[in-house]
Design an enzyme around this catalytic site. Structure first.
Site, short mmCIF file in Angstrom:
data_model
loop_
_atom_site.label_atom_id
_atom_site.label_comp_id
_atom_site.label_asym_id
_atom_site.label_seq_id
_atom_site.Cartn_x
_atom_site.Cartn_y
_atom_site.Cartn_z
NE ARG A 232 -4.34 -1.31 0.14
CZ ARG A 232 -4.61 -2.27 -0.76
NH1 ARG A 232 -3.74 -2.53 -1.73
NH2 ARG A 232 -5.73 -2.94 -0.71
CD GLU A 261 -2.67 3.42 -5.59
OE1 GLU A 261 -3.62 2.64 -5.70
OE2 GLU A 261 -1.62 3.14 -5.00
CG HIS A 280 -3.31 -0.54 -6.87
ND1 HIS A 280 -3.60 0.16 -5.72
CD2 HIS A 280 -3.53 -1.84 -6.56
CE1 HIS A 280 -3.98 -0.68 -4.76
NE2 HIS A 280 -3.95 -1.90 -5.25
N1 LIG Z 1 -0.84 -4.04 -5.40
C1 LIG Z 1 -1.91 -4.79 -5.41
O1 LIG Z 1 -2.64 -4.86 -6.40
C2 LIG Z 1 -2.24 -5.64 -4.22
C3 LIG Z 1 -2.91 -6.86 -4.43
C4 LIG Z 1 -3.15 -7.69 -3.33
C5 LIG Z 1 -2.73 -7.30 -2.06
N2 LIG Z 1 -2.12 -6.10 -1.89
C6 LIG Z 1 -1.68 -5.68 -0.53
O2 LIG Z 1 -0.87 -6.72 0.02
C7 LIG Z 1 -1.24 -6.90 1.38
C8 LIG Z 1 -0.79 -8.27 1.88
O3 LIG Z 1 -1.58 -9.31 1.30
P1 LIG Z 1 -1.41 -10.83 1.78
O4 LIG Z 1 -2.48 -11.60 1.12
O5 LIG Z 1 -0.01 -11.27 1.63
O6 LIG Z 1 -1.75 -10.66 3.34
P2 LIG Z 1 -1.37 -11.60 4.55
O7 LIG Z 1 -2.35 -11.27 5.63
O8 LIG Z 1 -1.21 -13.01 4.14
O9 LIG Z 1 0.07 -11.09 4.99
C9 LIG Z 1 0.29 -9.91 5.68
C10 LIG Z 1 1.66 -10.01 6.37
O10 LIG Z 1 1.95 -8.72 6.93
C11 LIG Z 1 2.44 -8.91 8.24
N3 LIG Z 1 2.10 -7.74 9.05
C12 LIG Z 1 0.88 -7.22 9.31
N4 LIG Z 1 1.00 -6.14 10.10
C13 LIG Z 1 2.32 -6.00 10.36
C14 LIG Z 1 3.07 -5.08 11.11
N5 LIG Z 1 2.49 -4.09 11.79
N6 LIG Z 1 4.41 -5.25 11.13
C15 LIG Z 1 5.01 -6.27 10.46
N7 LIG Z 1 4.36 -7.16 9.72
C16 LIG Z 1 3.03 -7.02 9.67
C17 LIG Z 1 1.76 -10.15 8.77
O11 LIG Z 1 2.52 -10.73 9.80
C18 LIG Z 1 1.72 -11.02 7.51
O12 LIG Z 1 2.92 -11.74 7.43
C19 LIG Z 1 -2.75 -6.66 1.38
O13 LIG Z 1 -3.23 -6.31 2.66
C20 LIG Z 1 -2.87 -5.50 0.40
O14 LIG Z 1 -2.73 -4.26 1.09
C21 LIG Z 1 -1.86 -5.26 -2.93
O1 LIG Z 2 -5.69 -5.59 -1.95
C1 LIG Z 2 -5.99 -5.97 -3.09
O2 LIG Z 2 -6.58 -7.04 -3.32
C2 LIG Z 2 -5.63 -5.09 -4.28
O3 LIG Z 2 -4.73 -4.09 -3.87
C3 LIG Z 2 -6.84 -4.43 -4.82
O4 LIG Z 2 -7.43 -3.78 -3.74
P1 LIG Z 2 -8.48 -2.59 -3.95
O5 LIG Z 2 -9.55 -3.19 -4.80
O6 LIG Z 2 -8.93 -2.33 -2.54
O7 LIG Z 2 -7.70 -1.50 -4.57
#
Ligand SMILES: NC(=O)c1ccc[n+]([C@@H]2O[C@H](COP(=O)([O-])OP(=O)(O)OC[C@H]3O[C@@H](n4cnc5c(N)ncnc54)[C@H](O)[C@@H]3O)[C@@H](O)[C@H]2O)c1
Ligand SMILES: O=C(O)[C@H](O)COP(=O)(O)O
Length: 320
Positions: A232, A261, A280
């Site tokens: 993020r 963004e 994104h």
């Molecule tokens: N760019 C994109 O299009 C896109 C797509 C999907 C997800 N994302 C982002 O990626 C993030 C992670 O997704 P995921 O499925 O791997 O989630 P997940 O819950 O499997 O993993 C999150 C990780 O972050 C760690 N974490 C949480 N809070 C923390 C903190 N304060 N300090 C240290 N570590 C911390 C947790 O321990 C865990 O290992 C989502 O929440 C989203 O914001 C972005």
């Molecule tokens: O967290 C996700 O799955 C992707 O970043 C897309 O999230 P949004 O739809 O909230 O932008």
């Protein structure tokens, strides 16, 4: 007699995917559609909704709303009205697990682009110029620190190790994590940053993760380090990132997410040669709906059997 419970599934599943949902929930009134096509009354009546973040503020959480379980189609639920959902006693589940493949391929594409200088070559190509920039780097033997080593980070660790990288996973607690040569707790962040050639942020957005990367963190990185943000934008102090790039405190940045963004026209990051920006799109994939249907049906079966989805229930206290 109890009327049929209602479920709303938003955003265009294929007929086969719709059939899988119907098959899992016989006896339910299941409505498939886009938010604008659906009546507010339906949102008030729905016990279960599956969809993207912004639609949920509708009637479902208002007075008389029947919502009990909300399956987000996003992994990050930071745009959801978490306070209202918690207050209304709604179970919220994330789509974590749907994105590891496209997200880790996006991060890897950025790392490879930087190591092999593709960002420079593409700019030279646009000018019709043959401009080698020796020497080029290798991922093999380099150290990769993954900050937020959860579902996505674990898959990126697997790919990194396959290319001969040493992987350090940073998470809330230093528990052993697959595909990480080492795991560190977040209070050891600077140690991990100091050792990494590539730093990939994949933290969720919670109150604890805003501005985790500021001037001190960029100063802790090697001056050759590449910082990749696919988590993020708000995890980064953008002005500090611009300054770190300008001063040479870090070597480059690959940004799929930014703060703000979209990144506004004329923002200094757009013009920086050592920056790659993607809009994104890291989690986007032609296989998205297939994977999200699989997760939803899995959760639906356990919700119908014992009232609780099996995977990814948000801990409102923790924020993800
Ligand atoms: N760019 C994109 O299009 C896109 C797509 C999907 C997800 N994302 C982002 O990626 C993030 C992670 O997704 P995921 O499925 O791997 O989630 P997940 O819950 O499997 O993993 C999150 C990780 O972050 C760690 N974490 C949480 N809070 C923390 C903190 N304060 N300090 C240290 N570590 C911390 C947790 O321990 C865990 O290992 C989502 O929440 C989203 O914001 C972005
Ligand atoms: O967290 C996700 O799955 C992707 O970043 C897309 O999230 P949004 O739809 O909230 O932008």
């Amino acid at each position: 007699m109890r009327s049929m419970p209602t479920m709303i599934c938003l955003h265009g599943l294929t007929p086969e995917q719709e059939a899988r949902v119907r098959e899992a929930a016989p006896g339910w009134n299941i409505v498939f559609g886009r938010p604008k096509e659906l009546d507010d009354k339906l949102f008030r009546e729905a016990e279960v909704i599956c969809g993207w973040s912004p639609v949920i503020e509708k009637e479902s959480l208002g007075e008389g709303g029947s919502l009990k379980w909300l399956q987000s189609w996003s992994a990050g639920v930071d745009k959801m009205p978490l306070g209202k959902l918690e207050q209304a006693g709604v179970i919220l589940t994330t789509a974590s697990g749907v994105h590891p493949v496209p997200m880790s391929e996006t991060a890897l594409a950025m790392m490879l682009a930087f190591s092999r200088g593709l960002h420079h070559s593409v700019r030279s190509q646009l000018r019709g110029k043959w401009e080698p920039r020796e020497p080029y780097a290798e991922l093999n033997g380099a150290t990769l620190a993954i900050i937020g080593a959860g579902e996505i980070g674990t898959e990126l660790g697997r790919l990194g190790q396959a290319l001969g990288m040493r992987t350090i996973g940073v998470r809330r607690t230093a528990r052993p994590t697959p595909h990480m040569d080492e795991t560190m707790a977040i209070d050891q962040l600077h140690d991990a940053l100091a050792r990494a050639d590539y730093v990939v942020n994949v933290l969720p957005h919670t109150p604890d993760t805003e501005r985790v990367f500021g001037a001190a963190e960029f100063a802790a990185m090697k001056d050759s380090a590449v910082f990749v943000n696919i988590g993020r934008g708000v995890s980064v102090d953008t002005d500090a990132l611009v300054e770190a790039l300008r001063s040479g405190a870090i070597g480059g940045a690959g940004l799929d997410v930014t703060d703000p963004e979209p990144l506004p026209e004329g923002h200094p990051l757009w013009a920086m040669e050592q920056v790659i920006i993607t809009p994104h799109m890291g989690g986007s994939s032609e296989r998205y709906k297939e994977r999200v249907t699989e997760l939803f049906v899995h959760n639906l079966k356990s919700y119908l059997a014992d009232g609780r989805p099996a995977r990814n229930i948000v801990d409102y206290e923790r924020g993800y």
